[in-house]
Design a protein around this motif. Structure first.
Motif, short mmCIF file in Angstrom:
data_model
loop_
_atom_site.label_atom_id
_atom_site.label_comp_id
_atom_site.label_asym_id
_atom_site.label_seq_id
_atom_site.Cartn_x
_atom_site.Cartn_y
_atom_site.Cartn_z
N GLN A 139 0.83 -1.20 0.00
CA GLN A 139 0.00 0.00 0.00
C GLN A 139 0.87 1.26 0.00
OE1 GLN A 139 -2.84 -0.08 3.22
NE2 GLN A 139 -3.65 -2.10 2.65
N MET A 140 1.98 1.21 0.74
CA MET A 140 2.89 2.37 0.78
C MET A 140 3.50 2.63 -0.59
SD MET A 140 6.21 2.98 3.26
CE MET A 140 7.13 1.65 2.49
N GLU A 141 3.86 1.56 -1.28
CA GLU A 141 4.44 1.73 -2.62
C GLU A 141 3.42 2.34 -3.58
OE1 GLU A 141 5.83 -2.06 -3.85
OE2 GLU A 141 7.42 -2.17 -2.32
N ARG A 142 2.17 1.86 -3.50
CA ARG A 142 1.13 2.41 -4.37
C ARG A 142 0.87 3.88 -4.05
NH1 ARG A 142 -1.39 -2.76 -3.58
NH2 ARG A 142 -2.75 -1.87 -1.97
N LEU A 192 1.84 9.66 -5.68
CA LEU A 192 2.29 10.94 -5.12
C LEU A 192 1.50 11.35 -3.88
CD1 LEU A 192 2.80 13.01 -8.42
CD2 LEU A 192 4.43 11.53 -7.21
N ASP A 193 0.86 10.36 -3.23
CA ASP A 193 0.16 10.63 -1.96
C ASP A 193 1.16 10.37 -0.83
OD1 ASP A 193 -1.51 10.95 0.16
OD2 ASP A 193 -3.10 9.62 -0.58
N PHE A 194 2.07 11.34 -0.67
CA PHE A 194 3.17 11.13 0.26
C PHE A 194 2.72 11.15 1.73
CE2 PHE A 194 5.20 13.07 -3.54
CZ PHE A 194 5.90 11.95 -3.94
N GLU A 195 1.64 11.86 2.01
CA GLU A 195 1.14 11.89 3.39
C GLU A 195 0.66 10.51 3.82
OE1 GLU A 195 -2.17 14.24 6.14
OE2 GLU A 195 -1.77 14.91 4.09
N LEU A 196 -0.11 9.83 2.95
CA LEU A 196 -0.56 8.47 3.25
C LEU A 196 0.62 7.52 3.31
CD1 LEU A 196 -2.72 6.32 3.65
CD2 LEU A 196 -3.00 6.21 1.15
N ALA A 197 1.57 7.69 2.39
CA ALA A 197 2.76 6.83 2.40
C ALA A 197 3.52 6.96 3.71
CB ALA A 197 3.66 7.18 1.22
N ALA A 198 3.61 8.17 4.25
CA ALA A 198 4.31 8.39 5.52
C ALA A 198 3.57 7.72 6.67
CB ALA A 198 4.45 9.89 5.78
N GLU A 199 2.23 7.78 6.66
CA GLU A 199 1.45 7.12 7.71
C GLU A 199 1.66 5.61 7.67
OE1 GLU A 199 -2.61 8.18 7.35
OE2 GLU A 199 -2.31 10.31 7.80
N LEU A 200 1.65 5.06 6.46
CA LEU A 200 1.87 3.62 6.32
C LEU A 200 3.28 3.23 6.74
CD1 LEU A 200 0.06 3.16 2.90
CD2 LEU A 200 -0.74 2.32 5.12
N ARG A 201 4.24 4.09 6.40
CA ARG A 201 5.62 3.84 6.82
C ARG A 201 5.74 3.79 8.34
NH1 ARG A 201 8.84 8.99 6.48
NH2 ARG A 201 7.52 9.23 8.32
#
Length: 640
Positions: free
Chosen positions: A221-224, A229-238
């Protein structure tokens, strides 16, 4: 417990005539006294063979001989198999509590984590009691602390709400939990039902021990999210992945998965300890020590077998179609009551090979509905778990024996100091606590031959006495306590102790005289002129004579212990009642915790309840809190 059987003949029990008519089928036997009371309940694959072993001419242990000498009758219940006999035996032991059986005193329901499946935004909640609501139950956990630790992790990692339904329904804006990133704000639709359902699913996977699967899914999910370019969601998943990794590093043993209970047994000096280690998803989530009552000479194998039966089969139900008579034939139906049965883990790891292990496996499998493994031979990480449990069992039995012997010595010294015919078996002590008459609370603490018996402690919120009237408060508390005990025909203490002098003693004497209770010795324990510990005076209520014991007296230490415990229990109840009345935060009562530190603590944890659930290490992570201060905060919030 008295049975419904009529008393049998007082002539010596004719074992030979009885055995000549006894069947060789499997079943359960109940040994009866002359009064018809059940002395012992046992099971056998071959009833005749098993019962004959009790009446052999030699080779019986002393305690077994004492049992046999009291037998005046035996009642048999034939079963279709040894497994059915085991289940019926455990039901009868739990119901009748025979004095010569191994008795597991801990019968309290264990806590679970509950997630409803009927709510759009279900909370993840602490649960104890019957499991009747629709949803998923995870557990049992060894203690409420283990549940709260898990809830705290789930709140941090998955931001799932833990609030009550009434609180959830009446929100018009997000609460503090949302602001500190501990909740996703479903109460005000800050998250979609679909995304919240994903968080719930991940939380359930976490409780099932599927951490690696969650991490793999979150990584994709973080990769997707990054590709979109949804970096905020990617950071939460990270951050979620990092938190899961940290949990695995701290609690997970690499390469080991699954659930298991580890049971280690130690017997010494007539006492026994079974240390239970709980493993969920490869993580050790807690432990618990049990001290079963032993009435007969027992081996570790026999004790483990009896413990497993009483502990894991306590919710098993057997439906009987029995006929009247000495031998009863029936066809039992084995079932499990979901409201009371403790879930059986897929694996039990034992320190000693249990007796009748095949029978136990069959019974546990019947209750669980799936095959289980019971073993005492393990390697690798499971061997380390077993060694840890065994070390704890051995250490705890030594502590238990030392404490019991020390307490027994103090009771004997108290008997000698007071000139009693025998050592007291039960004592109760009362104390009063208030602040200038505000929020008066009386405490009653109970000691028996094992020391403090906290399950019997009671508090009384004083309502009728005039504010500041300690004598009136004592009178009210004693009246309420002993009026109830006499009405329920409950156990009365041998000694009643009041924290105070002649005025308090007078109240105790008046209350007991009014209730016509004359079997209790009443003592007062008053501070001396200097009010220093060790210089207390013991006042006898009948004569008002004062007895000053040496400062090294075990009897004095015992009385000081129960007096201090009553004082602690009373002042804790008073502070809680006063804080509730004033609407005051418990943090305001901690010395050294000023507005700034309270603000930082609330900001970090989100509320006082969450602080109470935190460990010393977690509290010390707050920037303004040192390790010493964290220990003081933890101690203050866990005084009970």
């Amino acid at each position: 417990m008295p049975s419904n059987h009529s008393p049998v003949n007082l002539e010596p029990f004719d074992s030979q005539a009885f055995l000549a008519q006894t069947t060789q089928r499997p079943g359960v036997y109940q040994m009866l006294s002359a009064e018809g009371d059940v002395l012992y309940v046992g099971k056998a694959k071959n009833l005749k063979q098993r019962l004959a072993s009790y009446f052999r001419s030699s080779g019986l242990a002393i305690k077994t001989q004492a049992l046999v000498q009291r037998i005046q009758g035996i009642q048999l219940t034939i079963t279709g198999s040894e497994t059915e006999a085991l289940l019926l035996e455990q039901n009868l032991i739990k119901k009748l509590r025979p004095p010569y059986n191994i008795l597991l005193r801990d019968d309290k329901s264990y806590p679970f984590i509950f997630i409803s499946d009927t709510h759009q935004y279900p909370a993840i909640q602490f649960h104890r009691g019957s499991r009747r609501h629709k949803g998923r139950y995870f557990g049992p956990f060894p203690s409420s602390g283990a549940v709260r630790d898990s809830l705290n992790l789930l709140q941090k990692i998955f931001r799932i709400r833990q609030c009550e339904e009434s609180f959830f329904k009446n929100r018009s804006r997000p609460c503090l939990q949302y602001q500190i990133n501990r909740c996703s704000g479903p109460c005000v639709n800050k998250i979609t039902p679909e995304n919240y359902a994903d968080d719930i699913r991940h939380a359930m996977m976490f409780l099932e021990g599927k951490n690696q699967s969650i991490r793999d899914e979150l990584a994709k999910q973080m990769e997707r999210a990054a590709e979109s370019l949804d970096f905020e969601l990617a950071a939460e998943l990270r951050d979620q992945i990092i938190s899961l990794q940290k949990v695995q590093e701290e609690q997970h043993i690499s390469g080991v998965e699954g659930d298991a209970d580890i049971l280690a047994c130690a017997i010494s000096a007539g006492a026994a300890c079974i240390h239970q280690l709980f493993v969920k998803g490869g993580r050790v989530i807690g432990s618990k020590a049990h001290y079963p009552k032993l009435a007969l000479e027992t081996t570790e194998s026999e004790l483990l077998s009896s413990f497993i039966g009483q502990y894991y089969l306590q919710g098993a139900e057997i439906q009987l179609n029995a006929e009247n008579g000495t031998e009863q034939q029936h066809s039992p139906v084995i079932s499990s009551s979901q409201g009371s049965a403790r879930p059986v883990p897929p694996q039990l790891i034992l320190s000693h090979e249990a007796d009748d292990v095949d029978c136990l496996v069959a019974a546990l499998t019947a209750v669980r509905g799936k095959r289980i493994q019971v073993t005492s031979r393990v390697r690798g990480a499971r061997s380390n778990w077993l060694k840890l449990a065994m070390t704890n069992a051995e250490q705890q039995i030594q502590n238990f024996i030392a404490n019991r012997q020390n307490i027994y010595r103090r009771y004997i010294e108290l008997q000698e100091a007071l000139g009693l015919d025998e050592a007291p078996k039960r004592m109760e002590c009362f104390d009063i606590s208030h602040s200038s008459g505000e929020a008066t609370v009386a405490s009653c603490v109970v000691f028996d031959n094992q020391g403090p018996k906290k399950s019997d402690y009671r508090r009384f919120n004083i309502e009728t006495a005039v504010a500041g009237d300690d004598y009136g408060a004592m009178n009210e508390a004693l009246t309420r306590r002993y009026k109830r005990l006499k009405k329920d025909d409950a156990i009365l203490p041998d000694i009643l102790i009041v924290d105070g002098g002649k005025g308090q003693l007078k109240q105790a004497k008046e209350v007991l005289a009014e209730l016509q209770i004359d079997t209790i010795l009443v003592l007062g324990i008053a501070k001396g002129v200097t009010r220093k510990p060790g210089l207390e005076s013991i006042i006898h209520a009948d004569t008002y004579d004062e007895l000053v014991l040496p400062t090294n007296s075990g009897a004095l230490h015992l009385l000081q212990h129960i007096r201090d415990e009553a004082h602690r229990f009373a002042i804790t109840g008073h502070r809680q009642r006063r804080a509730k009345k004033r609407g005051q935060s418990a943090l305001e009562q901690i010395p050294g915790v000023g507005p700034k530190r309270r603000k930082e603590l609330l900001k970090h944890f989100g509320g006082v309840q969450e602080i109470g659930r935190a460990s010393v290490e977690e509290i010390a992570k707050v920037s303004t809190i040192s390790r010493v201060m964290a220990e003081e905060i933890y101690a203050h919030l866990h005084r009970d």
